[in-house]
Design a protein around this motif. Structure first.
Motif, short mmCIF file in Angstrom:
data_model
loop_
_atom_site.label_atom_id
_atom_site.label_comp_id
_atom_site.label_asym_id
_atom_site.label_seq_id
_atom_site.Cartn_x
_atom_site.Cartn_y
_atom_site.Cartn_z
N SER A 228 18.87 49.42 49.57
CA SER A 228 17.67 49.83 49.83
C SER A 228 16.91 50.56 48.74
CB SER A 228 17.61 50.76 51.10
OG SER A 228 16.37 51.10 51.70
N SER A 229 15.76 51.45 49.08
CA SER A 229 15.20 52.19 47.89
C SER A 229 15.87 53.26 47.37
CB SER A 229 13.99 52.62 48.23
OG SER A 229 13.87 53.39 49.69
N HIS A 230 16.45 53.96 48.42
CA HIS A 230 17.24 55.05 48.10
C HIS A 230 18.43 55.23 47.04
CE1 HIS A 230 18.29 54.45 52.05
NE2 HIS A 230 19.50 54.73 51.77
N ASN A 231 18.93 53.90 47.21
CA ASN A 231 20.20 53.66 46.73
C ASN A 231 20.20 52.39 45.99
OD1 ASN A 231 20.10 52.02 49.04
ND2 ASN A 231 22.52 51.86 48.92
N GLY A 232 19.10 52.25 45.35
CA GLY A 232 18.86 50.65 44.79
C GLY A 232 19.27 50.43 43.31
N LEU A 233 19.07 49.52 42.79
CA LEU A 233 19.49 48.88 41.52
C LEU A 233 19.58 49.92 40.54
CD1 LEU A 233 17.69 45.57 41.83
CD2 LEU A 233 20.19 45.87 41.97
N ILE A 234 18.55 50.72 40.17
CA ILE A 234 18.25 51.57 38.97
C ILE A 234 19.25 52.74 39.41
CG2 ILE A 234 17.13 53.28 37.73
CD1 ILE A 234 14.89 51.30 38.07
N ALA A 235 19.43 53.48 40.64
CA ALA A 235 20.36 54.52 40.78
C ALA A 235 21.45 54.15 41.07
CB ALA A 235 19.74 54.98 42.34
N SER A 236 21.81 53.04 41.55
CA SER A 236 23.25 52.77 41.72
C SER A 236 23.84 52.13 40.21
CB SER A 236 23.39 51.40 42.67
OG SER A 236 23.04 51.76 44.13
N GLY A 237 22.86 51.54 39.43
CA GLY A 237 23.44 51.10 38.07
C GLY A 237 23.67 52.43 37.25
N LYS A 238 23.05 53.42 37.30
CA LYS A 238 23.46 54.77 36.75
C LYS A 238 24.62 55.25 37.01
CE LYS A 238 18.65 56.46 35.65
NZ LYS A 238 17.62 57.32 36.11
N ASP A 245 26.15 45.56 35.53
CA ASP A 245 27.33 45.48 36.68
C ASP A 245 26.67 44.83 37.90
OD1 ASP A 245 29.40 45.84 34.86
OD2 ASP A 245 29.95 47.73 35.84
N LEU A 246 25.40 44.72 38.14
CA LEU A 246 24.90 44.53 39.24
C LEU A 246 23.88 43.35 39.06
CD1 LEU A 246 23.25 48.28 40.57
CD2 LEU A 246 25.50 47.14 41.05
N GLU A 247 24.15 42.71 38.27
CA GLU A 247 23.60 41.23 37.88
C GLU A 247 23.70 40.13 39.14
OE1 GLU A 247 21.70 38.25 35.60
OE2 GLU A 247 22.29 40.00 34.51
N GLY A 248 22.54 39.86 39.53
CA GLY A 248 22.63 38.94 40.74
C GLY A 248 22.67 39.77 42.03
N ASP A 249 22.80 41.28 42.14
CA ASP A 249 22.28 41.77 43.28
C ASP A 249 20.89 42.30 43.68
OD1 ASP A 249 25.12 42.04 43.97
OD2 ASP A 249 25.46 43.63 42.42
N TYR A 250 20.55 42.71 44.75
CA TYR A 250 19.21 43.19 45.07
C TYR A 250 18.92 44.28 45.91
CZ TYR A 250 19.30 37.98 44.79
OH TYR A 250 19.56 36.56 44.24
N GLU A 251 17.81 44.73 45.89
CA GLU A 251 16.99 45.95 46.50
C GLU A 251 15.99 45.34 47.26
OE1 GLU A 251 16.47 48.82 43.80
OE2 GLU A 251 14.27 48.22 43.37
N VAL A 252 15.64 45.91 48.52
CA VAL A 252 14.72 45.47 49.46
C VAL A 252 14.25 46.41 50.19
CG1 VAL A 252 16.26 44.69 51.20
CG2 VAL A 252 13.85 43.93 51.27
N TYR A 253 12.59 46.63 50.11
CA TYR A 253 11.90 47.61 50.77
C TYR A 253 10.51 47.15 50.83
CZ TYR A 253 12.06 48.77 45.95
OH TYR A 253 12.27 48.91 44.54
N GLY A 254 9.84 47.67 51.83
CA GLY A 254 8.55 47.58 52.16
C GLY A 254 7.46 48.27 51.36
#
Length: 378
Positions: A228-238, A245-254
């Motif tokens: 989601s947004s609060h645990n998305g790619l940038i935050a989880s990447g850090k 390490d998150l190549e091919g993973d996704y985040e989704v939100y409105g």
């Protein structure tokens, strides 16, 4: 406007951007909209510490001090603390997050610009299934925790979609683990054997890191993680030590995705930085601060046009929000078109989500304006 923040709790690290975006939006509106209407918006921050008891204890003082026409909330604790009080006090609270099934009630005084986390997940499931050309139901594993009612609700929403649409999604297992897990190798191994194609994690970065480490250990890096947004790619990447390490993973939100690509939303952020000296980076946290403040200000604006600048009250703001369509260009593309009704704390029709991913090591938009499917209330 009362601005409830979290300067000393679990989300203190993102408050500079979130509160900075709120303040930048108010500065912009005062100069470019309010001045012509004879209105100036003031805003005061209060540290709710992401704690329902703290927010509840602050509220009588906030009301006495400000008599606010609107409140900006951070998350679930603010909803829990105030959803029973705001109708009597006739003040609306505007959130930036997705909504929860347990708050899906008629006659709301708390408003989300996004549907439930279950709706956002369901939109992703449909998009992913179509994009990958999957003929049968998408096989999904959910990782959640019983430590938080919101986390349980996130799982229930996705499960409800799968139950009502067995041809589109199948939940192979919902894993309830500790709130911040460290090792999920056994559990992830089990859902791999059950054929999971996507792992839905809308809780926190720790769960993403533990799941990704388990997938790597088991040699299954082709199973996509959806965040989601609060645990998305940038935050989880850090948190994991690098977005590669998150190549091919996704985040989704409105809401808008804060990539470097040129968009109306990005242009708005760059404008307030240049013109109003806003101390705010282009991040998911700033998008959340922009989104809730723009909805609140547009509702105040509509109320002032309806009842007069000197007669704006919290009740007038709510009435105006219910009677006013909020097209996407009014939020600079930060949100889709919004139409609120008495049916729910979020618009129940016409919503869309955006999807981001890591491609060749870069944070990019994978899809925009993906329609949100209908889900019956759970």
């Amino acid at each position: 406007i009362a601005s409830i923040a979290d300067f000393t709790g679990p989300y203190a690290d993102i408050m500079k951007d979130l509160v900075g975006a709120r303040r930048a939006t108010v500065d912009w509106w005062n100069e470019e909209v309010g001045k012509g209407m004879g209105i100036k918006i003031g805003m005061k921050d209060y540290d709710g510490r992401y704690d329902a008891a703290q927010t509840a204890s602050l509220w009588p003082g906030i009301k006495a001090e400000l008599n606010p026409v609107a409140v900006l909330g951070v998350g679930g604790p603010d909803v829990a603390a105030l959803q029973g009080r705001l109708p009597a006090d006739k003040v609306s609270m505007f959130m930036s997050t997705a909504a929860y099934g347990f708050a899906w009630k008629p006659d709301p005084w708390i408003f989300n610009p996004r549907p439930t986390y279950g709706h956002e997940a369901a939109a992703f499931f449909e998009w992913f299934r179509s994009t990958r050309g999957i003929k049968g139901p998408l096989k999904v594993a959910i990782i959640s925790s019983e430590a938080s009612p919101a986390y349980v609700d996130i799982a229930k929403g996705a499960e409800k979609f799968a139950k009502d649409n067995p041809d589109k999604a199948e939940i192979v297992e919902t894993i309830y683990t500790e709130v911040q897990p460290t090792d999920l190798t056994t559990q992830v191994g089990r859902v791999i054997r059950k054929g999971a194609q996507v792992i839905d994690i809308q809780t926190n970065t720790a769960a993403v890191v533990a799941t990704k480490r388990a997938l790597q250990a088991l040699g299954k890096t082709d199973i996509a993680i959806m965040m989601s947004s609060h645990n998305g790619l940038i935050a989880s990447g850090k948190a994991i030590g690098g977005m590669k390490d998150l190549e091919g993973d996704y985040e989704v939100y409105g809401m808008a995705v804060p990539t470097d690509e040129k968009t109306k939303a990005h242009d708005f952020q760059q404008m307030v930085v240049a013109k109003y000296k806003a101390q705010v980076t282009w991040s998911v946290a700033s998008v959340m601060g922009f989104n809730q403040t723009l909805v609140a200000l547009r509702a105040i604006e509509a109320a002032a046009r309806k009842v007069g600048a000197d007669k704006v009250t919290g009740e007038a703001v709510r009435t105006a929000l219910m009677a006013t369509q909020l097209p996407s260009d009014q939020t600079f593309g930060i949100l889709p078109n919004l139409t609120y009704t008495n049916d729910a704390p979020f618009p129940v029709t016409g919503l869309t989500v955006n999807v981001a991913t890591i491609k060749d090591g870069k944070y990019v938009i994978a899809a925009e304006n993906v329609p949100v499917p209908a889900i019956t209330k759970w």
